[in-house]
Write an enzyme that holds these catalytic residues in place. Structure first.
Site, PDB file in Angstrom:
ATOM      1  N   CYS A   2       0.834  -1.189   0.000  1.00 56.40           N
ATOM      2  CA  CYS A   2       0.000   0.000   0.000  1.00 56.40           C
ATOM      3  C   CYS A   2       0.873   1.245   0.000  1.00 56.40           C
ATOM      4  O   CYS A   2       2.059   1.192  -0.284  1.00 56.40           O
ATOM      5  CB  CYS A   2      -0.930  -0.002   1.215  1.00 56.40           C
ATOM      6  N   ARG A  52      -4.789   1.093   0.815  1.00 55.02           N
ATOM      7  CA  ARG A  52      -4.550  -0.343   0.968  1.00 55.02           C
ATOM      8  C   ARG A  52      -4.750  -1.113  -0.328  1.00 55.02           C
ATOM      9  O   ARG A  52      -5.772  -0.960  -1.002  1.00 55.02           O
ATOM     10  CB  ARG A  52      -5.493  -0.907   2.039  1.00 55.02           C
ATOM     11  N   ILE A  55      -3.792  -7.826   0.312  1.00 54.01           N
ATOM     12  CA  ILE A  55      -3.040  -9.027  -0.036  1.00 54.01           C
ATOM     13  C   ILE A  55      -3.298 -10.135   0.991  1.00 54.01           C
ATOM     14  O   ILE A  55      -3.557 -11.275   0.641  1.00 54.01           O
ATOM     15  CB  ILE A  55      -1.528  -8.736  -0.094  1.00 54.01           C
ATOM     16  N   ASN A  84       3.283  -0.277   5.125  1.00 53.56           N
ATOM     17  CA  ASN A  84       3.339  -0.639   3.712  1.00 53.56           C
ATOM     18  C   ASN A  84       4.307  -1.800   3.562  1.00 53.56           C
ATOM     19  O   ASN A  84       5.455  -1.693   3.979  1.00 53.56           O
ATOM     20  CB  ASN A  84       3.816   0.566   2.885  1.00 53.56           C
ATOM     21  N   GLU A  86       5.146  -6.260   3.536  1.00 52.37           N
ATOM     22  CA  GLU A  86       4.792  -7.594   4.015  1.00 52.37           C
ATOM     23  C   GLU A  86       5.829  -8.045   5.037  1.00 52.37           C
ATOM     24  O   GLU A  86       7.029  -7.874   4.825  1.00 52.37           O
ATOM     25  CB  GLU A  86       4.766  -8.621   2.864  1.00 52.37           C
ATOM     26  N   ASP A 107      -0.470  -9.192   8.944  1.00 45.92           N
ATOM     27  CA  ASP A 107       0.816  -8.919   9.586  1.00 45.92           C
ATOM     28  C   ASP A 107       0.863  -7.575  10.293  1.00 45.92           C
ATOM     29  O   ASP A 107       1.709  -7.371  11.165  1.00 45.92           O
ATOM     30  CB  ASP A 107       1.956  -9.033   8.566  1.00 45.92           C
ATOM     31  N   ILE A 300       7.998 -10.215 -21.417  1.00 45.61           N
ATOM     32  CA  ILE A 300       7.789  -9.257 -22.496  1.00 45.61           C
ATOM     33  C   ILE A 300       8.758  -9.583 -23.625  1.00 45.61           C
ATOM     34  O   ILE A 300       9.940  -9.832 -23.395  1.00 45.61           O
ATOM     35  CB  ILE A 300       8.037  -7.813 -22.006  1.00 45.61           C
ATOM     36  N   SER A 373      10.018 -11.804  -8.235  1.00 39.72           N
ATOM     37  CA  SER A 373      11.061 -11.322  -9.140  1.00 39.72           C
ATOM     38  C   SER A 373      12.411 -11.863  -8.693  1.00 39.72           C
ATOM     39  O   SER A 373      12.558 -12.365  -7.580  1.00 39.72           O
ATOM     40  CB  SER A 373      11.091  -9.787  -9.176  1.00 39.72           C
ATOM     41  N   GLY A 374      13.413 -11.747  -9.563  1.00 41.85           N
ATOM     42  CA  GLY A 374      14.760 -12.230  -9.253  1.00 41.85           C
ATOM     43  C   GLY A 374      15.715 -11.140  -8.850  1.00 41.85           C
ATOM     44  O   GLY A 374      16.941 -11.343  -8.894  1.00 41.85           O
TER      45      GLY A 374
END
Length: 634
Positions: A2, A52, A55, A84, A86, A107, A300, A373-374
C-alpha cells in the site's frame, strides 16, 4: 502492499487535507483507505493515513490505521500503526505473541503486538519488506522504520519542529505549506547516476529514510540510527565463513526455497516475472516446485531481435510447466509510456529500463496481484559485467599509476597527451583517489555531468566505499551497490513500475536470511575468475538444463539516442533553449544549450569525447519532464 503518509505537527493540517495527501497514492492502494488525526502532547497533533492494496486478510479487519488491544499489561488503543509491505515471518512471530488478543490474520497486527512486547527492537525479529509508521501515545514518540535493503520507500520532510512522511513525494507535495525548493547540489550526481540515492531527495529539507533505518520523532527532536547496516553485517557474517562449496550450496538452496515459499503466501492470485535469465528462472522453478498448480509466469518480447529474450523465457516456462503469458511490444508501445514517467516516478529518475518494467507489470496485473522477481542476484552473487572489468582494473592499477605519473612529468604536463589515450586507459590512469577506487569511469563523462550544474556540491560518485574496509574491488563494489544502486535504482524502479498497476513485487533473493548467508560465502563461490554467480548457477542447474540458461545475455536497451534525436527532439530543444534555462535558474545555460545542440547534431560530447552521451541527455530530459509536471505547472 500500500501507500502510507502522515504528520506530527503543531500546525493546522485538517483531516480533509490528510485525506487529500493520501489519495495522491490511490494507485498504491485502490481497495481501501483510512485517515485519522490524534491529539498528542505539547500542542502536537498526529495524523496517520493509508491506501490499501489487500493481499493478506482481505476483510475489514486489515483496515489501517490499526490500533493496539489491551495486552501485556498495557491498556488498549495506546499504539497506532500504518504500514506498507509484508512481514513474511508474521506467522512465526504470532506464535511467540500468543498472549495477544489477535482479531485479524494480517501482519499489521503482529507489528503492533511485537512492539508492545519488545519495543522498537522488535524490528530485529521481522523478515520482510516494509515501511512502518508507529505512534506510541504513552511516550509521545513516532517511529518511522524501513526494511533492511530498502525494498519499500519512505520519504520524510522536517521543518520547524514538524514531521511529514509518505511512501512517495506526492503526499508531501500535497501537504499544506510544502515548498518545492529544488536541491541543485544533488543534480550533477543524478545526471551521472540516473537516480537520487538515500538519504537525499530532490527537495530541500526532504529526505529518504535509509534502508535498515529507524527515525524517532519526539516533541520536535529527531534521532536516527541503522538497525541493519551492510558493512557491519558483512563483516559480522564473515566471522563464520562456510568453507565447503557443496555444504554452502545445500544451505543456500534451502534458504531460497524457504524465502520463495514464504512469499507465495497470499489471499490473492500470485505469479512470477520470467525473463529466461538465471535469477528469475530459478525463482520461478522453486515456486513451481512449491505449487500444486502451474505458476502463472509473465515475460515481455520485443520486435527487435537483438533485444528479444522472450523465446528463452518461453523455453524455460515450457520446461517447468508454468502457465505462461507473453506479450510482444513494439517501439511505439514503449514510447507511449514516456509521458507517464514523472507521474509515477515523482522524483527525477532516469533508468530507462523502467519502461519494460512497467510493461511486464501491466501484463502481470491482468491476471495476478502479486509477482515474484529475481532482483538482488547480481549484487549479492557478483553478476554484473562491471565486476569483471573491476577485477581487471585492480590488476592494472599499478600500471595506471605509472601512466598517470608519466603524464604529470615536467614537460609533458599541459601537453594534453591523455586526450590521445583510449577511454579505458584514461579511466584507469586517472583512477587515483583511494576513496573511490571501484567507481572507475571515463573522466570526460564525469566532467560533463558536473559541468551541467556548476558548483552543485556533491561529488557524482559515492564516498562511503572505503568505509567497508575491504581490499578486493569486486567485493567492495558489490557492497557499495547494495547500499546505493540496488535500493536507489533497481528497487525504486520495480516499486514504482509495479505499483503503477497496483501490483505487489516480491524478491526472495532479498530475504534477510539469504542476504546474510551470502556474506558468509567465500568470494570464490560467487566468482572464480571466470564464472560469475557461480553458486546461484549451480543451484539453477538442479532445476533447469544448463543449455537453456548458458547463453550470452542480450539485455534490453531503450533506443534513447533514436528517441532523443527523433520524436523527443523538439521538446528537448525547448528544455535546453538558453532563455528557458536562464529563467529556470538551475543549469549552466551556456554550457547545456551548446552541449545539447552538439549532441543532437553529432550524438556525442564533442571532438575527442569518445563516448555517446545519450544517458546524460536522457537524465537531463527526464528531469525537465519532471520539472514541467511538478514545478512549472505550479
Amino acid at each position: 502492499m500500500c501507500g502510507i503518509c502522515g504528520f506530527v505537527s503543531r500546525g493546522d493540517i485538517s483531516l480533509e487535507a490528510l485525506r487529500g495527501m493520501n489519495d495522491t497514492m490511490y494507485h498504491r492502494g485502490p481497495n481501501d483507505s483510512g485517515a485519522e488525526i490524534y491529539v498528542g502532547g505539547d500542542g502536537y497533533r498526529v495524523g496517520f493515513a493509508q491506501r490499501r492494496l489487500s493481499i493478506m486478510d482481505l476483510s475489514e479487519l486489515g483496515h489501517q490505521p490499526m490500533h493496539s488491544e489491551a495486552a501485556f499489561g498495557v491498556a488498549g488503543q495506546c499504539v497506532s500503526v500504518v504500514f506498507n509491505g509484508e512481514i513474511y515471518n508474521f506467522g512465526e512471530l504470532k506464535k511467540e505473541l500468543s498472549d495477544y488478543p489477535f482479531k485479524s490474520n494480517c501482519d499489521t497486527e503482529v507489528i503492533i503486538a511485537a512492539y508492545l512486547k519488545w519495543g522498537i527492537s522488535c524490528i530485529d525479529r521481522m523478515n520482510g519488506m516494509f515501511a512502518i509508521a508507529l505512534y506510541d501515545r504513552r511516550s509521545e514518540e513516532v517511529f518511522l522504520v524501513r526494511d533492511r535493503i530498502g525494498k519499500k520507500p519512505l520519504y520524510y520532510w522536517i521543518e520547524g519542529g514538524n514531521l511529514v512522511f509518505g511512501s512517495e513525494l506526492k503526499p508531501l507535495m500535497a501537504c499544506p505549506g510544502f515548498r518545492k525548493e529544488i536541491r541543485r547540489d544533488v543534480l550533477a550526481r543524478f545526471l551521472y547516476q540516473q537516480y537520487i540515492n538515500a538519504p537525499d531527495s530532490i527537495f530541500k529539507d526532504v529526505y529518504k529514510l535509509e534502508p535498515g533505518g529507524v527515525l524517532r520523532f519526539h516533541q520536535g527532536e529527531v534521532k536516527k540510527w541503522k538497525y541493519w547496516d551492510i558493512g557491519r553485517v558483512y563483516h559480522r557474517m564473515q566471522e563464520r565463513p562456510v568453507e565447503d562449496f557443496d555444504e554452502a550450496k545445500g544451505e543456500l538452496k534451502g534458504l531460497l526455497k524457504s524465502a520463495v515459499a514464504s512469499r507465495m503466501i497470499a489471499d490473492v492470485p500470485l505469479g512470477s516475472f520470467l525473463s529466461g535469465g538465471y535469477d528469475s528462472s530459478l525463482m520461478t522453478a522453486i515456486a513451481q516446485e512449491n505449487s500444486a498448480e502451474p505458476v502463472k509466469t509473465f515475460s515481455i518480447g520485443f520486435e527487435e531481435e537483438r533485444y528479444d529474450e522472450a523465446a528463452y523465457a518461453r523455453q524455460v516456462a515450457e520446461y517447468l510447466g508454468t502457465d505462461h503469458t507473453e506479450a510482444y511490444i513494439d517501439e511505439k508501445g514503449m514510447f507511449e509510456l514516456v509521458e507517464s514517467i514523472p507521474k509515477y516516478y515523482d522524483e527525477p529518475f532516469a533508468d530507462s529500463s523502467q519502461i519494460p518494467t512497467m510493461l511486464v507489470s501491466a501484463l502481470a496485473r491482468e491476471r495476478v496481484t502479486v509477482a515474484l522477481s529475481g532482483d538482488g542476484g547480481d549484487e549479492f552473487f557478483c553478476g554484473y559485467q562491471m565486476y569483471d572489468r573491476l577485477a581487471q582494473a585492480q590488476r592494472l592499477d599499478g600500471a595506471g599509476a605509472f601512466v598517470h605519473g608519466v603524464l604529470g612529468l615536467p614537460g609533458l604536463k599541459g601537453a594534453k597527451l591523455e586526450e590521445r589515450l583510449p577511454v579505458k586507459v584514461r579511466a584507469v590512469s586517472e583512477n587515483r583517489d583511494p576513496e573511490l577506487k571501484t567507481q572507475v569511469c571515463p573522466p570526460a563523462y564525469l566532467k560533463t555531468a558536473m559541468a551541467f550544474v556548476p558548483g552543485s556540491g556533491l561529488d557524482c560518485r559515492y564516498p562511503q566505499e572505503s568505509g567497508y574496509q575491504v581490499k578486493d574491488w569486486q567485493i567492495r563494489r558489490m557492497l557499495l551497490d547494495m547500499d546505493t544502486y540496488l535500493p536507489g535504482d533497481i528497487l525504486c524502479k520495480v516499486d514504482r513500475a509495479s505499483m503503477k498497476y497496483s501490483l505487489e513485487a516480491r524478491c526472495p533473493i532479498l530475504d534477510k536470511d539469504v542476504m546474510e548467508y551470502s556474506f558468509r560465502l567465500p568470494h570464490s563461490f560467487k566468482y572464480d575468475g571466470k564464472e560469475k554467480k557461480r553458486i546461484l548457477k549451480s543451484i539453477a542447474y538442479d532445476y533447469i538444463p544448463r543449455e537453456m540458461l548458458d547463453r550470452k545475455k542480450k539485455g534490453f536497451s531503450v533506443p534513447l539516442d533514436k528517441w532523443l534525436r527523433g520524436p523527443l527532439r523538439e521538446s528537448l530543444e525547448t528544455y535546453s533553449e538558453k532563455g528557458f534555462l536562464g529563467r529556470q535558474g538551475i543549469f549552466d545555460e551556456d554550457y547545456v544549450s551548446r552541449f545539447v545542440a552538439r549532441y543532437l547534431e553529432q550524438g556525442d560530447g564533442g571532438p575527442g569525447s569518445g563516448s555517446n552521451y545519450s544517458r546524460i541527455v536522457w537524465a537531463f530530459y527526464t528531469f525537465q519532464q519532471w520539472y514541467a509536471c511538478y514545478i512549472r505547472q505550479a
